[in-house]
Motif scaffolding. Structure first.
Motif, PDB file in Angstrom:
ATOM      1  N   GLN B  85      24.620  -2.294 -48.080  1.00 60.04           N
ATOM      2  CA  GLN B  85      24.152  -1.878 -46.688  1.00 60.04           C
ATOM      3  C   GLN B  85      25.603  -2.022 -45.995  1.00 60.04           C
ATOM      4  OE1 GLN B  85      21.364  -4.890 -46.151  1.00 60.04           O
ATOM      5  NE2 GLN B  85      19.820  -3.756 -46.925  1.00 60.04           N
ATOM      6  N   ILE B  86      26.454  -1.247 -46.345  1.00 57.61           N
ATOM      7  CA  ILE B  86      27.913  -1.087 -45.758  1.00 57.61           C
ATOM      8  C   ILE B  86      27.405  -0.564 -44.131  1.00 57.61           C
ATOM      9  CG2 ILE B  86      30.108  -0.036 -45.590  1.00 57.61           C
ATOM     10  CD1 ILE B  86      30.092  -1.956 -47.633  1.00 57.61           C
ATOM     11  N   GLN B  87      28.066  -0.952 -43.278  1.00 59.42           N
ATOM     12  CA  GLN B  87      27.993  -0.477 -41.995  1.00 59.42           C
ATOM     13  C   GLN B  87      29.368   0.455 -41.695  1.00 59.42           C
ATOM     14  OE1 GLN B  87      27.268  -4.271 -39.631  1.00 59.42           O
ATOM     15  NE2 GLN B  87      25.144  -4.093 -40.164  1.00 59.42           N
ATOM     16  N   THR B  88      29.291   1.493 -41.609  1.00 60.44           N
ATOM     17  CA  THR B  88      30.281   2.261 -40.995  1.00 60.44           C
ATOM     18  C   THR B  88      30.298   2.296 -39.544  1.00 60.44           C
ATOM     19  OG1 THR B  88      30.263   3.600 -43.117  1.00 60.44           O
ATOM     20  CG2 THR B  88      31.507   4.650 -41.141  1.00 60.44           C
ATOM     21  N   VAL B  89      31.558   1.833 -39.080  1.00 62.35           N
ATOM     22  CA  VAL B  89      31.719   2.021 -37.439  1.00 62.35           C
ATOM     23  C   VAL B  89      31.907   3.106 -36.880  1.00 62.35           C
ATOM     24  CG1 VAL B  89      32.651   0.759 -35.643  1.00 62.35           C
ATOM     25  CG2 VAL B  89      32.203  -0.584 -37.690  1.00 62.35           C
ATOM     26  N   VAL B  90      30.962   3.456 -35.920  1.00 56.71           N
ATOM     27  CA  VAL B  90      31.115   5.154 -35.498  1.00 56.71           C
ATOM     28  C   VAL B  90      32.004   4.913 -34.112  1.00 56.71           C
ATOM     29  CG1 VAL B  90      30.096   6.827 -34.217  1.00 56.71           C
ATOM     30  CG2 VAL B  90      29.193   6.020 -36.367  1.00 56.71           C
ATOM     31  N   GLU B  91      31.642   3.455 -33.477  1.00 58.50           N
ATOM     32  CA  GLU B  91      32.417   3.303 -32.197  1.00 58.50           C
ATOM     33  C   GLU B  91      32.387   1.867 -31.940  1.00 58.50           C
ATOM     34  OE1 GLU B  91      31.847   5.864 -28.605  1.00 58.50           O
ATOM     35  OE2 GLU B  91      31.124   3.898 -27.739  1.00 58.50           O
ATOM     36  N   MET B  92      33.626   1.322 -31.492  1.00 55.64           N
ATOM     37  CA  MET B  92      33.598  -0.253 -31.072  1.00 55.64           C
ATOM     38  C   MET B  92      34.012  -0.347 -29.724  1.00 55.64           C
ATOM     39  SD  MET B  92      36.175  -2.828 -33.287  1.00 55.64           S
ATOM     40  CE  MET B  92      35.269  -4.321 -33.756  1.00 55.64           C
ATOM     41  N   ARG B  93      33.219  -1.267 -28.953  1.00 55.62           N
ATOM     42  CA  ARG B  93      33.728  -1.404 -27.798  1.00 55.62           C
ATOM     43  C   ARG B  93      33.845  -3.011 -27.565  1.00 55.62           C
ATOM     44  NH1 ARG B  93      30.177   2.354 -23.408  1.00 55.62           N
ATOM     45  NH2 ARG B  93      30.157   4.389 -24.843  1.00 55.62           N
ATOM     46  N   ILE B  94      34.380  -3.320 -26.230  1.00 57.64           N
ATOM     47  CA  ILE B  94      34.489  -4.737 -25.922  1.00 57.64           C
ATOM     48  C   ILE B  94      34.303  -4.815 -24.509  1.00 57.64           C
ATOM     49  CG2 ILE B  94      37.003  -4.596 -25.305  1.00 57.64           C
ATOM     50  CD1 ILE B  94      37.386  -7.285 -26.920  1.00 57.64           C
ATOM     51  N   ASP B  95      33.737  -6.039 -24.300  1.00 59.37           N
ATOM     52  CA  ASP B  95      33.253  -6.317 -22.720  1.00 59.37           C
ATOM     53  C   ASP B  95      34.391  -6.756 -21.603  1.00 59.37           C
ATOM     54  OD1 ASP B  95      33.615  -8.932 -23.402  1.00 59.37           O
ATOM     55  OD2 ASP B  95      31.471  -9.429 -22.679  1.00 59.37           O
ATOM     56  N   CYS B  96      33.937  -6.766 -20.465  1.00 62.65           N
ATOM     57  CA  CYS B  96      34.687  -7.001 -19.363  1.00 62.65           C
ATOM     58  C   CYS B  96      35.816  -8.297 -19.759  1.00 62.65           C
ATOM     59  CB  CYS B  96      34.192  -7.267 -18.246  1.00 62.65           C
ATOM     60  SG  CYS B  96      32.657  -8.170 -18.371  1.00 62.65           S
ATOM     61  N   ASP B  97      35.451  -9.271 -20.088  1.00 60.68           N
ATOM     62  CA  ASP B  97      36.197 -10.509 -20.374  1.00 60.68           C
ATOM     63  C   ASP B  97      36.716 -10.359 -21.680  1.00 60.68           C
ATOM     64  OD1 ASP B  97      33.739 -11.310 -20.946  1.00 60.68           O
ATOM     65  OD2 ASP B  97      33.658 -13.075 -19.861  1.00 60.68           O
ATOM     66  N   GLN B  98      36.549  -9.793 -22.479  1.00 64.06           N
ATOM     67  CA  GLN B  98      36.892  -9.564 -24.208  1.00 64.06           C
ATOM     68  C   GLN B  98      36.401 -10.662 -25.028  1.00 64.06           C
ATOM     69  OE1 GLN B  98      40.624  -7.882 -24.939  1.00 64.06           O
ATOM     70  NE2 GLN B  98      40.831  -6.992 -22.691  1.00 64.06           N
ATOM     71  N   ASP B  99      35.011 -11.026 -24.599  1.00 63.19           N
ATOM     72  CA  ASP B  99      34.478 -12.180 -25.653  1.00 63.19           C
ATOM     73  C   ASP B  99      33.357 -11.561 -26.371  1.00 63.19           C
ATOM     74  OD1 ASP B  99      32.524 -12.314 -23.830  1.00 63.19           O
ATOM     75  OD2 ASP B  99      32.807 -14.515 -23.446  1.00 63.19           O
ATOM     76  N   ALA B 100      33.090 -10.363 -26.200  1.00 64.33           N
ATOM     77  CA  ALA B 100      31.871  -9.780 -26.859  1.00 64.33           C
ATOM     78  C   ALA B 100      32.280  -8.487 -27.384  1.00 64.33           C
ATOM     79  CB  ALA B 100      30.317  -9.778 -25.902  1.00 64.33           C
ATOM     80  N   LEU B 101      31.807  -8.045 -28.475  1.00 66.61           N
ATOM     81  CA  LEU B 101      31.870  -6.734 -29.180  1.00 66.61           C
ATOM     82  C   LEU B 101      30.771  -6.018 -29.280  1.00 66.61           C
ATOM     83  CD1 LEU B 101      34.181  -7.919 -31.780  1.00 66.61           C
ATOM     84  CD2 LEU B 101      34.987  -6.626 -30.069  1.00 66.61           C
TER      85      LEU B 101
END
Lengths: 140, 140
Positions: B85-101
């Motif tokens: 069940q490999i997860q291929t990443v289509v898009e990655m984002r990070i939040d305002c204070d950079q503690d959540a993806l």
């Protein structure tokens, strides 16, 4: 969370109760918190990631509006109370080991969610395959 | 995270750098982890909530496949390595204070994600406005 199950089930019920049961048995962390993912009920966009303690969870379920626990202020946080950006909960879910919540919301006021004024906190992408890593503005 | 910003910005840059800049400055927690929300790139469904440490983050960016930090096993976790069940990443984002993806993925193998065998870990709803709270199976 998920396959990475660190839950101490004994105190809350059997693993089967927790994963397959109909009773709410939240696995609060050492700080008494659950992680909550908040998405836009219409677009599916992830708006923010925050936390709920037992009282925030209870108030959210009872009122249908999102309440969180503010770690910085160490207080209950009725999202939108001052900004008007009230989050009306359309649906609430909990994950397999009951340590994470997912709420789908409609946002009041100007529709914003992030303290920077944006609709979502996730307004920057990290391009895959690039080194060194960098951030680029998201399209929407 | 979000308006509830507990970041100690001083060690990583100014608040403006963190929130508006193009440099990746992750705000790892006391255990060296970021929270990661994983959604289905096609349906928008939240599949799981997990964690990444610095190395998992670096490997995910470099490989385009989701790596996490397993808190229960205290080891790097290449999701799908044994299950397919490999997860291929289509898009990655990070939040305002950079503690959540937030990663949007396509899932390999049988398309599952949860260790219970389900597609998503969030397979139960908590009905709003009901007391006592209970869980009901989700429709999808």
């Amino acid at each position: 969370m998920t396959a990475d199950n660190t839950t101490t089930s004994a105190a809350r019920g059997t693993r089967r109760d927790i994963e397959e049961g109909v009773a709410l048995m939240p696995a609060f962390d050492g700080n008494g918190l659950l992680t909550c993912v908040t998405t836009d009920a219409d677009t599916g966009e992830v708006l923010m990631v925050a936390h709920m303690n037992a009282e925030a969870l209870e108030r959210t379920i009872a009122s249908g509006e999102a309440w969180y626990w503010s770690r910085s202020r160490q207080s209950l946080w009725h999202k939108g109370d001052t900004s008007g950006q009230i989050q009306t909960v359309v649906e609430m879910r909990i994950d397999c080991d009951q340590d994470a919540l997912w709420i789908k919301v409609r946002v009041g006021g100007d529709g914003g969610c992030c303290h920077t004024g944006r609709r979502s906190c996730f307004y920057r992408k990290i391009p895959i395959g690039e080194a060194p890593a960098r951030l680029v503005p998201s399209d929407g």
